[in-house]
Design an enzyme around this catalytic site. Structure first.
Site, PDB file in Angstrom:
ATOM      1  N   HIS A   1     -10.631  -5.287 -38.134  1.00 18.14           N
ATOM      2  CA  HIS A   1      -9.949  -4.437 -37.148  1.00 18.14           C
ATOM      3  C   HIS A   1      -8.950  -3.517 -37.824  1.00 18.14           C
ATOM      4  CE1 HIS A   1      -7.402  -7.974 -37.633  1.00 18.14           C
ATOM      5  NE2 HIS A   1      -6.385  -7.252 -37.202  1.00 18.14           N
TER       6      HIS A   1
ATOM      7  N   LYS B   1      -7.699  -8.367 -46.311  1.00 19.89           N
ATOM      8  CA  LYS B   1      -6.813  -8.941 -47.326  1.00 19.89           C
ATOM      9  C   LYS B   1      -6.946 -10.445 -47.335  1.00 19.89           C
ATOM     10  CE  LYS B   1      -3.401  -7.791 -50.101  1.00 19.89           C
ATOM     11  NZ  LYS B   1      -3.985  -8.666 -51.107  1.00 19.89           N
TER      12      LYS B   1
ATOM     13  N   LYS C   1     -11.120 -13.831 -47.378  1.00 16.58           N
ATOM     14  CA  LYS C   1     -10.752 -14.831 -48.384  1.00 16.58           C
ATOM     15  C   LYS C   1     -11.884 -14.925 -49.387  1.00 16.58           C
ATOM     16  CE  LYS C   1      -7.338 -17.786 -49.153  1.00 16.58           C
ATOM     17  NZ  LYS C   1      -5.924 -17.644 -48.779  1.00 16.58           N
TER      18      LYS C   1
END
Ligand code: NAD
Length: 468
Positions: free
Chosen positions: A63, A68, A104
């Protein structure tokens, strides 16, 4: 009660929070699911033959871009674990208003089995594999350190990416958590532990919250047990002891624990651990070989800062700490969370409390994109203004400003000052937002559900605005 897996637990927390919200039909399922999973196997040649390594990068929600999330090196990691961690990253970024999606990564490896030269070869190859498929990129996907990785690995990854993309002026923004002399930012290595300290400080600013946890007063003198003296645990324990006068009465590592009711000198214990690989023989506390049962020792605050799944349905009934501060990701299982709550314990959840790392990673990314150290333009101007104020005060009053105060007035903010200030502001605001939801919405039973609700609401708004 049978234990849910880490991913099942995260999804159940999600479901519980989503139920309290009024999302358009189907949107909740879209937000909950991981968008993509990249799995890679690659060989590295050693003297005695090839070894094949398995790695993952999971993108949970886009979104915002870039997405990250850290990269973990662990011999036990699997895809489900990475999916759970990627989902937590999306919720975490939303809670602290960092404009990133969640991701991740992981490599199944025991870093202790390889020397530095081998680790560099393996890490550079892994970075190439990820970058080739767009899973490392300053604009799309920006990894950071996690368990088993640190500045060293981030420096190798950044350098590898820069070699692959020599004309990309923003190449150094492809990962965060780099050493300061290679595009890193001051305060990143301490950031997650610092965030834990700042989050606890904010909690203790609200006497009703402290009372709900069966405690009173401030952090000073509170007995703390911390599990894991790694990057996160070390900084959190050190700052809580040195700056808030908390007593670190127990430090639990996988190979033994240190206990001292008068408080452990964290710095000295860490130095001993670095030199000897264990706390055994350290004189500032009693060494206990079996650390796991010590999670159940008497203390005010328990800080699990090692890894997921440490407080389970098995040991949760015996946990004595009134407040559990989740520095690690997922240290309390879904079933254990329920038991702790039924026993009146308060949990400050991971999706808020360990967000300091990603907050300062955001500052590092901005620094890399702007190609200038934070504070470089304004620091001396601030000092000059401070000087004028001191001069004005002295000439108007005819007295000299006390030296320490004059020094503080003159001080221009350094990069580290700005990073700490930005992190402090973020941790305060985010706690207040979660707390407000918890206190005002009857269907929200605890801070974790409040955190999930806040995150899901923000992510859903973005999805609606963008068009899913
Ligand atoms: P790390 O590898 O630096 O440290 C982990 C520490 O825990 C090590 O000292 C290790 O020996 C110890 N440990 C491992 N297993 C243990 C066990 N069973 N019992 C006791 N101690 C054990 O990792 P880290 O970066 O400090 O991460 C710790 C946790 O915090 C992880 O859950 C990670 O996902 C989370 N986290 C890390 C960051 C970050 O910026 N590094 C950010 C957010 C969350």
């Amino acid at each position: 009660m049978s234990e849910l897996s880490f991913l099942e637990g995260v999804n159940r927390y999600y479901d519980q929070a989503e139920k309290t919200l009024d999302l358009p039909p189907g949107l909740g399922a879209k937000i909950k699911a991981c968008n993509s999973v990249f799995m890679v196997r690659f060989p590295i040649g050693f003297r005695d033959g090839f070894k094949v390594f398995t790695g993952w990068r999971v993108v949970h929600s886009e979104h915002y871009l870039p997405v990250k999330g850290g990269i973990r090196y662990s011999p036990e990691v699997d895809q489900e674990e990475v999916e759970a961690l990627a989902a937590l990253m999306s919720y975490k970024c939303a809670i602290v208003d960092v404009p990133f999606g969640g991701a991740k990564g992981a490599l199944r490896i025991n870093p202790n089995d390889f020397d530095e030269i081998s680790m560099e070869r393996i890490t550079r190859r892994f970075a190439r594999e990820l970058a080739n498929k767009g899973y490392i990129s300053p604009s799309l996907n920006v990894p950071a350190p996690d368990m088993g990785t640190g500045e060293r690995e981030m420096a190798w990854m950044a350098d590898e990416y820069r070699r692959m993309e020599p004309t990309d002026i923003n190449a150094m923004a492809c990962v965060t958590g780099k050493p300061v002399n290679q595009g890193g930012i001051r305060g990143r290595s301490e950031a997650t532990g610092r965030g834990v300290q700042l989050g606890l400080r904010e909690f203790f600013r609200h006497p009703e919250d402290v009372k709900r946890a069966g405690l009173a007063g401030s952090l000073a003198g509170k007995a703390i047990i911390i599990q894991g003296l790694g990057k996160v645990g070390y900084s959190a324990a050190k700052f809580l002891r040195e700056e808030d006068d908390a007593r670190i009465v127990g430090i639990l590592e996988y190979n033994g624990a240190l206990l001292n009711p008068d408080g452990i000198n964290v710095e000295a214990a860490k130095q001993w651990q670095n030199e000897h690989g264990t706390f055994d023989g350290f004189e500032g506390g009693t060494f206990v070989a079996d650390s796991k049962p010590l999670l159940e020792e008497e203390c005010d605050i328990l800080i699990p800062a090692a890894m997921e799944g440490q407080i389970t349905t098995e040991n949760a009934p015996r946990i004595k700490a009134s407040l559990v501060a989740e520095a690690a990701n997922g240290p309390v299982t879904f079933g254990a969370h329920k038991i702790l709550r039924e026993n009146g314990k308060v949990i400050i959840p991971d999706i808020y409390l360990n967000a300091g790392g990603v907050v300062v990673s955001y500052f590092e990314w901005i620094k890399n994109l702007s190609h200038i150290r934070l504070g470089r333009l304004g620091r001396r101007a601030d000092e000059a203004r401070g000087d004028h104020i001191v001069t004005a005060l002295e000439s108007m009053s005819g007295k000299s400003v006390p030296a320490a105060l004059a020094e503080r007035i003159r001080h221009g903010a350094s990069e580290l000052d700005l990073v700490r200030s930005g992190l402090d502001d973020t941790m305060r605001e985010a706690y207040q937002e979660i707390r407000e939801v918890f206190l005002t919405r009857k269907d929200i039973p605890d801070l974790r559900t409040a955190g999930f609700a806040v995150a899901i609401e923000k992510i859903s708004r973005m999805n609606i605005v963008m068009g899913v």
